[in-house]
Motif scaffolding. Structure first.
Motif, short mmCIF file in Angstrom:
data_model
loop_
_atom_site.label_atom_id
_atom_site.label_comp_id
_atom_site.label_asym_id
_atom_site.label_seq_id
_atom_site.Cartn_x
_atom_site.Cartn_y
_atom_site.Cartn_z
N UNK A 136 0.82 -1.21 0.00
CA UNK A 136 0.00 0.00 0.00
C UNK A 136 0.85 1.26 0.00
N UNK A 137 1.99 1.23 0.70
CA UNK A 137 2.87 2.40 0.69
C UNK A 137 3.43 2.65 -0.71
N UNK A 138 3.78 1.59 -1.39
CA UNK A 138 4.30 1.73 -2.76
C UNK A 138 3.21 2.28 -3.68
N UNK A 139 1.99 1.73 -3.58
CA UNK A 139 0.89 2.21 -4.41
C UNK A 139 0.56 3.67 -4.09
N UNK A 140 0.61 4.03 -2.83
CA UNK A 140 0.33 5.40 -2.42
C UNK A 140 1.38 6.36 -2.98
N UNK A 141 2.64 5.95 -2.89
CA UNK A 141 3.71 6.79 -3.43
C UNK A 141 3.58 6.99 -4.93
N UNK A 142 3.23 5.92 -5.63
CA UNK A 142 3.04 6.03 -7.08
C UNK A 142 1.80 6.87 -7.41
#
Length: 124
Positions: A59-65
């Motif tokens: 989720x952190x990766x998706x949020x950053x993207x």
């Protein structure tokens, strides 16, 4: 962001059971064993934590993207960013509640229990 509660401590190599005072009520024939219920809590913590970490990382990766200006070129993108932010918040609350439940149960469970296994018994 929540701080993880204290994890149940696994049995350390060479850890010995508690020493009791040799009073009149102590039974010298009783032995101690590491509490299997406490051990199950250690295993549960170690089993659930990697899954929670995997979900948080994804989720952190998706949020950053999603927050990147190169990802969204329309106003609708902000709605997706808000959705992912809400999922992250829900996961943080869920993680805190699961780990707190395990930690609280471990705090209420004794690490060592008395057992009669291996102790000499009188013939009946």
């Amino acid at each position: 962001m929540y701080v993880d509660p204290p994890a149940p401590r696994p049995r350390e190599p060479g850890e010995m059971p508690p020493v009791t005072a040799s009073g009149a009520l102590d039974d010298p024939q009783r032995a101690w064993e590491f509490n299997p219920d406490y051990q199950r809590l250690v295993v549960a913590w170690n089993a659930v934590l990697p899954h929670l970490e995997t979900l948080s990382t994804a989720l952190d990766k998706a949020y950053g993207l999603a927050k990147s200006p190169q990802t969204w070129d329309a106003p609708v993108g902000e709605r997706y960013v808000q959705d992912i932010r809400e999922w992250r918040n829900r996961l943080a609350v869920y993680r805190h509640s699961v780990l707190t439940a395990i930690s609280d149960e471990a705090a209420d469970t004794p690490r060592w229990v008395r057992t009669t296994a291996g102790a000499p018994h009188a013939f009946l």
